[in-house]
Design a protein around this motif. Structure first.
Motif, PDB file in Angstrom:
ATOM      1  N   SER A   1      -7.609  -1.510   6.372  1.00  0.00           N
ATOM      2  CA  SER A   1      -6.519  -2.313   6.712  1.00  0.00           C
ATOM      3  C   SER A   1      -5.597  -2.127   8.129  1.00  0.00           C
ATOM      4  O   SER A   1      -5.532  -2.788   8.697  1.00  0.00           O
ATOM      5  CB  SER A   1      -5.389  -2.506   5.408  1.00  0.00           C
ATOM      6  OG  SER A   1      -6.023  -3.073   4.170  1.00  0.00           O
TER       7      SER A   1
ATOM      8  N   SER B   1       1.163   3.762  -3.494  1.00  0.00           N
ATOM      9  CA  SER B   1       0.165   4.854  -3.383  1.00  0.00           C
ATOM     10  C   SER B   1       1.227   5.995  -3.478  1.00  0.00           C
ATOM     11  O   SER B   1       0.851   7.159  -3.217  1.00  0.00           O
ATOM     12  CB  SER B   1      -0.413   4.834  -2.310  1.00  0.00           C
ATOM     13  OG  SER B   1       0.286   4.789  -1.008  1.00  0.00           O
TER      14      SER B   1
ATOM     15  N   ALA C   1      -8.645   2.095   1.638  1.00  0.00           N
ATOM     16  CA  ALA C   1      -7.826   0.933   1.760  1.00  0.00           C
ATOM     17  C   ALA C   1      -7.028   1.104   2.945  1.00  0.00           C
ATOM     18  O   ALA C   1      -6.855  -0.123   3.882  1.00  0.00           O
ATOM     19  CB  ALA C   1      -7.196   0.659   0.461  1.00  0.00           C
ATOM     20  N   PHE C   2      -6.301   2.169   3.164  1.00  0.00           N
ATOM     21  CA  PHE C   2      -5.707   2.388   4.146  1.00  0.00           C
ATOM     22  C   PHE C   2      -6.322   2.263   5.551  1.00  0.00           C
ATOM     23  O   PHE C   2      -5.733   1.673   6.497  1.00  0.00           O
ATOM     24  CB  PHE C   2      -5.033   3.788   4.200  1.00  0.00           C
ATOM     25  CG  PHE C   2      -3.610   3.487   3.541  1.00  0.00           C
ATOM     26  CD1 PHE C   2      -2.299   3.473   4.128  1.00  0.00           C
ATOM     27  CD2 PHE C   2      -3.376   4.135   2.076  1.00  0.00           C
ATOM     28  CE1 PHE C   2      -1.137   3.511   3.439  1.00  0.00           C
ATOM     29  CE2 PHE C   2      -2.138   4.066   1.568  1.00  0.00           C
ATOM     30  CZ  PHE C   2      -0.926   3.698   2.166  1.00  0.00           C
TER      31      PHE C   2
ATOM     32  N   HIS D   1      -1.110  -5.056  -6.835  1.00  0.00           N
ATOM     33  CA  HIS D   1      -1.762  -3.755  -7.079  1.00  0.00           C
ATOM     34  C   HIS D   1      -1.716  -3.417  -8.520  1.00  0.00           C
ATOM     35  O   HIS D   1      -2.706  -2.812  -9.040  1.00  0.00           O
ATOM     36  CB  HIS D   1      -0.924  -2.573  -6.152  1.00  0.00           C
ATOM     37  CG  HIS D   1      -1.171  -2.449  -4.716  1.00  0.00           C
ATOM     38  ND1 HIS D   1      -2.260  -1.781  -4.171  1.00  0.00           N
ATOM     39  CD2 HIS D   1      -0.793  -3.388  -3.874  1.00  0.00           C
ATOM     40  CE1 HIS D   1      -2.038  -2.260  -2.944  1.00  0.00           C
ATOM     41  NE2 HIS D   1      -1.059  -3.029  -2.672  1.00  0.00           N
TER      42      HIS D   1
ATOM     43  N   LEU E   1       0.865  -1.317   0.126  1.00  0.00           N
ATOM     44  CA  LEU E   1      -0.080  -0.053   0.130  1.00  0.00           C
ATOM     45  C   LEU E   1       0.803   1.386  -0.154  1.00  0.00           C
ATOM     46  O   LEU E   1       0.603   2.122  -0.684  1.00  0.00           O
ATOM     47  CB  LEU E   1      -1.099  -0.023   1.350  1.00  0.00           C
ATOM     48  CG  LEU E   1      -2.361  -0.836   1.157  1.00  0.00           C
ATOM     49  CD1 LEU E   1      -3.228  -0.455   2.463  1.00  0.00           C
ATOM     50  CD2 LEU E   1      -3.148  -0.079  -0.110  1.00  0.00           C
TER      51      LEU E   1
ATOM     52  N   TYR F   1      -8.061   5.098  -1.949  1.00  0.00           N
ATOM     53  CA  TYR F   1      -6.833   4.342  -1.399  1.00  0.00           C
ATOM     54  C   TYR F   1      -6.818   5.004   0.320  1.00  0.00           C
ATOM     55  O   TYR F   1      -6.625   4.236   0.821  1.00  0.00           O
ATOM     56  CB  TYR F   1      -5.553   5.093  -1.775  1.00  0.00           C
ATOM     57  CG  TYR F   1      -5.042   4.238  -2.674  1.00  0.00           C
ATOM     58  CD1 TYR F   1      -3.883   3.369  -2.608  1.00  0.00           C
ATOM     59  CD2 TYR F   1      -5.524   4.200  -4.274  1.00  0.00           C
ATOM     60  CE1 TYR F   1      -3.532   2.177  -3.449  1.00  0.00           C
ATOM     61  CE2 TYR F   1      -4.817   3.339  -5.143  1.00  0.00           C
ATOM     62  CZ  TYR F   1      -3.641   2.467  -4.744  1.00  0.00           C
ATOM     63  OH  TYR F   1      -3.225   1.488  -5.643  1.00  0.00           O
TER      64      TYR F   1
END
Length: 412
Positions: free
Chosen positions: A71, A37, A67-68, A378, A33, A64
């Motif tokens: 997670s 990114s 997603a951060f 990714h 990640l 994103y």
């Protein structure tokens, strides 16, 4: 949205660097990640010869950012979960019968590799690249994927001959121009060697520098691998010496930039694919399932990178795609959220199983597939990611029901 994302990125980075925690699957997840990114941190998309300082859609930052946050929540919950204290062994032990069965698999994989090289032509394999022979290397790729799965297993059980065979296959494919399998294998092996020790990553700063050096080396490798095969040391030194620093840095961040570009393009142009693509991808987890679904529907369901290249853009990205873009195009933003949360739940369950029970044989064969999913996926399509799990399932079935392991080596 830019500054909100920067804050989220900084919080996740600090947590990873300064929190004393186990080196686990979430470490790999956030490695991917944070790396992929990076263009969002820069705030513009710039690809040499393609685009320069292209604006990024705020929705990309939202994707994103979600997603951060998702997670990070799963990782913190895993870190705070009380687990029984067990001693993680530095190596595993096999009886003679099980060892022979692994030897048999090694011979089989090496045979598949040799047959593949013979079909392609040994001289072609030495001088050609993966991009020029993509349709002629099926057996070679199968042997490479199986080697990627089995090398961490051989490392843990100190099967040195098997390890050497798998490394040879992977290294030869690296010289063929394909870096992903070799990189994923090294990350998987490092994961196994750390043995889930609780550390602060900032305390391993020399390893961090080594990792950056390796990443730069892989970026440079793209320009020199053909010369390396030709063993022209003088030409090799000349090429390395003549490499432009900006060009190397652009290549280093090239993959993340292509990923963000694809996601940004997909959102800006509102690319949508039918729900049948989702069913095709789901069926693809079963060997032959994707082809069977295509036969039933009478339609082809190409990779997302191929769809972009053939229908939308004239830029050849190779395999570079965007997993998030594909998920959104197929299932919408709600579908992406559900699938991403489900993925984190699966990762969390597998991670907790390892932390609780240690590295059993059947846990080990899935390490590379999860590394591929969490770090490298990714920039790839769904079918590539599921393809790795497909081979893991085949090996699992092989040792579970055909070359049956003794109970002490079976997954708990």
């Amino acid at each position: 949205m830019y500054y909100i994302f920067i804050l989220i990125y900084f919080i996740a980075l600090c947590y990873m660097l300064f929190k004393k925690r186990s080196v686990d699957l979430f470490t790999i997840l956030f490695g991917g990640l944070l790396y992929y990114s990076l263009p969002l941190v820069i705030g513009k998309i710039s690809l040499l010869g393609v685009v320069m300082n292209q604006s990024i859609n705020p929705i990309v930052y939202m994707v994103y950012g979600f997603a951060f946050i998702a997670s990070l929540c799963f990782m913190i919950k895993s870190d705070n979960k009380k687990k029984p204290i067990i001693k993680y062994e530095t190596r595993g032990y096999l009886n003679k019968l099980t060892s022979k069965r692994i030897n048999f698999l090694t011979v089989f994989i090496f045979s598949v590799f040799l047959i593949g090289v013979f079909q392609l032509g040994f001289s072609n394999y030495l001088v050609a690249s993966k991009s020029t022979n993509e349709e002629r290397i099926a057996l070679i790729q199968i042997s490479v994927v199986l080697s990627m799965i089995m090398l961490p297993v051989s490392l843990f059980y100190r099967k040195w001959i098997s390890l050497a065979v798998y490394f040879f296959i992977l290294f030869s494919f690296l010289l063929y121009g394909a870096r992903s399998y070799f990189v994923v294998t090294l990350i998987s092996c490092a994961f196994v060697m750390f043995r889930f020790n609780k550390i602060r990553l900032i305390s391993k700063f020399p390893l961090f520098i080594l990792g950056i050096a390796f990443a730069i080396g892989m970026a440079i490798f793209k320009y020199i691998y053909a010369v390396v095969k030709g063993a022209s040391l003088g030409e090799l030194a000349s090429i390395i010496g003549g490499l432009n620093y900006d060009l190397v840095m652009a290549q280093l961040i090239g993959d993340p930039t292509a990923v963000i570009y694809n996601l940004n393009y997909s959102i800006n142009h509102d690319i949508n694919l039918s729900i049948e693509y989702l069913f095709h991808r789901i069926f693809s987890i079963v060997p032959g399932g994707g082809d069977f679904f295509s036969l039933l529907t009478g339609e082809n369901y190409p990779r997302y990178s191929a769809i972009l290249a053939n229908q939308y853009v004239d830029i050849h990205w190779g395999l570079a795609s965007s997993l998030y873009a594909e998920l959104i195009a197929i299932s919408g933003f709600l579908g992406f959220i559900i699938i991403y949360l489900l993925m984190n739940k699966i990762v969390s369950n597998f991670n907790n199983n390892i932390l609780t029970n240690g590295l059993s044989f059947f846990n080990l064969i899935y390490i590379s597939s999860f590394t591929y999913l969490l770090f490298y996926s990714h920039r790839l399509d769904i079918t590539f990611v599921l393809g790795i799990f497909k081979f893991c399932i085949l090996i699992w079935v092989l040792f579970r029901y055909i070359l049956v392991l003794r109970p002490e080596y079976q997954n708990k």
